[in-house]
Design a protein around this motif. Sequence first.
Motif, mmCIF file in Angstrom:
data_model
loop_
_atom_site.group_PDB
_atom_site.id
_atom_site.type_symbol
_atom_site.label_atom_id
_atom_site.label_comp_id
_atom_site.label_asym_id
_atom_site.label_seq_id
_atom_site.Cartn_x
_atom_site.Cartn_y
_atom_site.Cartn_z
ATOM 1 N N ALA A 202 0.821 -1.200 0.000
ATOM 2 C CA ALA A 202 0.000 0.000 0.000
ATOM 3 C C ALA A 202 0.860 1.258 0.000
ATOM 4 C CB ALA A 202 -0.921 0.001 1.226
ATOM 5 N N VAL A 203 1.929 1.248 0.798
ATOM 6 C CA VAL A 203 2.798 2.420 0.877
ATOM 7 C C VAL A 203 3.552 2.627 -0.428
ATOM 8 C CG1 VAL A 203 4.902 3.286 1.972
ATOM 9 C CG2 VAL A 203 3.007 2.470 3.381
ATOM 10 N N VAL A 204 4.048 1.548 -1.041
ATOM 11 C CA VAL A 204 4.742 1.679 -2.323
ATOM 12 C C VAL A 204 3.793 2.238 -3.376
ATOM 13 C CG1 VAL A 204 5.851 0.395 -4.201
ATOM 14 C CG2 VAL A 204 6.438 -0.121 -1.830
ATOM 15 N N GLU A 205 2.552 1.804 -3.336
ATOM 16 C CA GLU A 205 1.559 2.337 -4.274
ATOM 17 C C GLU A 205 1.350 3.828 -4.055
ATOM 18 O OE1 GLU A 205 -3.233 2.116 -4.573
ATOM 19 O OE2 GLU A 205 -2.209 0.181 -4.408
ATOM 20 N N LEU A 206 1.247 4.248 -2.786
ATOM 21 C CA LEU A 206 1.071 5.664 -2.494
ATOM 22 C C LEU A 206 2.279 6.474 -2.933
ATOM 23 C CD1 LEU A 206 -0.547 5.431 1.057
ATOM 24 C CD2 LEU A 206 -1.670 6.159 -1.047
ATOM 25 N N GLU A 207 3.477 5.923 -2.749
ATOM 26 C CA GLU A 207 4.693 6.621 -3.177
ATOM 27 C C GLU A 207 4.656 6.876 -4.679
ATOM 28 O OE1 GLU A 207 7.860 8.692 -2.476
ATOM 29 O OE2 GLU A 207 7.462 7.298 -0.837
ATOM 30 N N GLN A 208 4.212 5.881 -5.434
ATOM 31 C CA GLN A 208 4.146 6.042 -6.880
ATOM 32 C C GLN A 208 3.045 7.017 -7.282
ATOM 33 O OE1 GLN A 208 4.941 2.205 -9.196
ATOM 34 N NE2 GLN A 208 4.531 1.446 -7.141
ATOM 35 N N GLU A 209 1.965 7.066 -6.495
ATOM 36 C CA GLU A 209 0.921 8.040 -6.796
ATOM 37 C C GLU A 209 1.464 9.456 -6.753
ATOM 38 O OE1 GLU A 209 -2.894 7.979 -5.076
ATOM 39 O OE2 GLU A 209 -3.106 5.799 -5.123
ATOM 40 N N ALA A 264 11.662 -1.865 0.184
ATOM 41 C CA ALA A 264 10.600 -1.325 1.026
ATOM 42 C C ALA A 264 10.467 -2.238 2.240
ATOM 43 C CB ALA A 264 9.280 -1.243 0.264
ATOM 44 N N SER A 265 10.505 -1.665 3.427
ATOM 45 C CA SER A 265 10.484 -2.490 4.632
ATOM 46 C C SER A 265 9.841 -1.741 5.792
ATOM 47 C CB SER A 265 11.911 -2.917 5.013
ATOM 48 O OG SER A 265 12.735 -1.780 5.212
ATOM 49 N N TRP A 291 7.106 6.632 5.656
ATOM 50 C CA TRP A 291 5.652 6.748 5.738
ATOM 51 C C TRP A 291 5.205 6.338 7.130
ATOM 52 C CZ3 TRP A 291 2.156 8.192 1.809
ATOM 53 C CH2 TRP A 291 2.750 8.465 0.561
ATOM 54 N N GLN A 292 4.372 7.167 7.750
ATOM 55 C CA GLN A 292 3.884 6.916 9.105
ATOM 56 C C GLN A 292 2.380 6.721 9.079
ATOM 57 O OE1 GLN A 292 4.474 10.145 11.894
ATOM 58 N NE2 GLN A 292 4.456 8.769 13.637
ATOM 59 N N ARG A 293 1.914 5.696 9.788
ATOM 60 C CA ARG A 293 0.464 5.494 9.887
ATOM 61 C C ARG A 293 -0.073 6.370 11.009
ATOM 62 N NH1 ARG A 293 -1.432 -0.366 9.278
ATOM 63 N NH2 ARG A 293 0.052 -0.681 10.975
ATOM 64 N N THR A 294 -0.963 7.280 10.648
ATOM 65 C CA THR A 294 -1.534 8.225 11.595
ATOM 66 C C THR A 294 -3.049 8.198 11.453
ATOM 67 O OG1 THR A 294 0.415 9.662 11.336
ATOM 68 C CG2 THR A 294 -1.536 10.628 12.372
ATOM 69 N N GLU A 295 -3.743 7.963 12.555
ATOM 70 C CA GLU A 295 -5.210 7.904 12.551
ATOM 71 C C GLU A 295 -5.717 6.916 11.510
ATOM 72 O OE1 GLU A 295 -6.459 11.912 11.979
ATOM 73 O OE2 GLU A 295 -5.926 12.543 14.016
ATOM 74 N N GLY A 296 -5.033 5.796 11.412
ATOM 75 C CA GLY A 296 -5.489 4.695 10.566
ATOM 76 C C GLY A 296 -5.116 4.785 9.104
ATOM 77 N N ARG A 297 -4.338 5.791 8.687
ATOM 78 C CA ARG A 297 -3.943 5.870 7.283
ATOM 79 C C ARG A 297 -2.485 6.287 7.170
ATOM 80 N NH1 ARG A 297 -4.557 11.288 5.205
ATOM 81 N NH2 ARG A 297 -5.573 12.682 6.705
ATOM 82 N N TRP A 298 -1.876 5.869 6.058
ATOM 83 C CA TRP A 298 -0.461 6.133 5.826
ATOM 84 C C TRP A 298 -0.275 7.526 5.231
ATOM 85 C CZ3 TRP A 298 3.026 3.053 7.931
ATOM 86 C CH2 TRP A 298 2.675 1.738 8.223
ATOM 87 N N ARG A 299 0.690 8.263 5.799
ATOM 88 C CA ARG A 299 1.015 9.594 5.290
ATOM 89 C C ARG A 299 2.536 9.741 5.246
ATOM 90 N NH1 ARG A 299 -2.914 13.978 8.136
ATOM 91 N NH2 ARG A 299 -2.695 15.000 6.104
#
Length: 309
Positions: A202-209, A264-265, A291-299
């Motif tokens: 999920a985080v790798v996908e967000l990075e590419q977005e 990615a780890s 990427w940090q998960r904050t309030e249930g979502r990665w940012r």
Amino acid sequence: MTITAAADGSALGNPGPAGWAWYVDEDRWHAGGWPHGTNNQGELMAVLDLFRSTAHVPDEPLHILCDSQYVINCVTKWLPNWKRRGWKKADGKPVLNADLLRQIDDELVGRTYTFEWVKGHAGHSLNEAADARARACATAFQAGAAPVEGPGFGGALSTPMPLSAGRTSPVPIQGDLFGEAAGEVAVEAPPAPSQTDLDVDAVVELEQELLDPEVRSDFGQLAYLLHPDYREVGQSGRLWDRDETVEALGEEAQRHEAFELLEASRLAPDLIQVLYRTESRNGSALRSSLWQRTEGRWRLRFHQGTPEA
């Protein structure tokens, strides 16, 4: 024999009158469009129609030339994860253009294909031919005229489905990111991924977005993805805060960068690091993101980029 074709889309106003086209040669090409659509919808429709128009020769591999990294990422990287989440992105939002993506997913079954990114408007003959035909269709819809559709492939024309007509397929498709990315149909369901695997994907996908020009030009989406305390050490050594970064990314929204994942780890339960390389007309750079998960979502909390010699 491999079929090499360029696929492209065009939208006047984005959204606005839209066209799409794929092109093999003067005897084999097809184009169409809608009175209202986006450039990405045109790009996806061109790929979808290419698969449909060559369905009668399923043993012929397809080599698809695209100037859209969005399309290549959708088909070869993001699509399996989106399907697994019920056509939701990693941030829980609905996947854009899911209707077209579901139809593409159906057409991939049993086909052998590769994607290659080509720079648009750079003199590539097949890309220029597809672009001209897609743009001509968009212009025709703008003028209220009938678009020139072309001969199809071997005299056969597919029948495009409406944008709202989506279909689903249970067969997961896997592929690489760019260049020599071959599609493989999974015959057996893969083992269920661990939660760590899901989070990392999920985080790798967000990075590419964040490399997608559409995302870079959307200030709201950038603010949503970047942590309020986001910091970045830029390639010049300057320290940036979130507001400065959002403004800078918006100004360079049309810059295209190819993505190569290095590692990615998970560093902690709510912290994931992504190491990757980007390539653009300005050269290549090595990049690190936290990427940090904050309030249930990665940012995205921190990013640093270093030019390669």
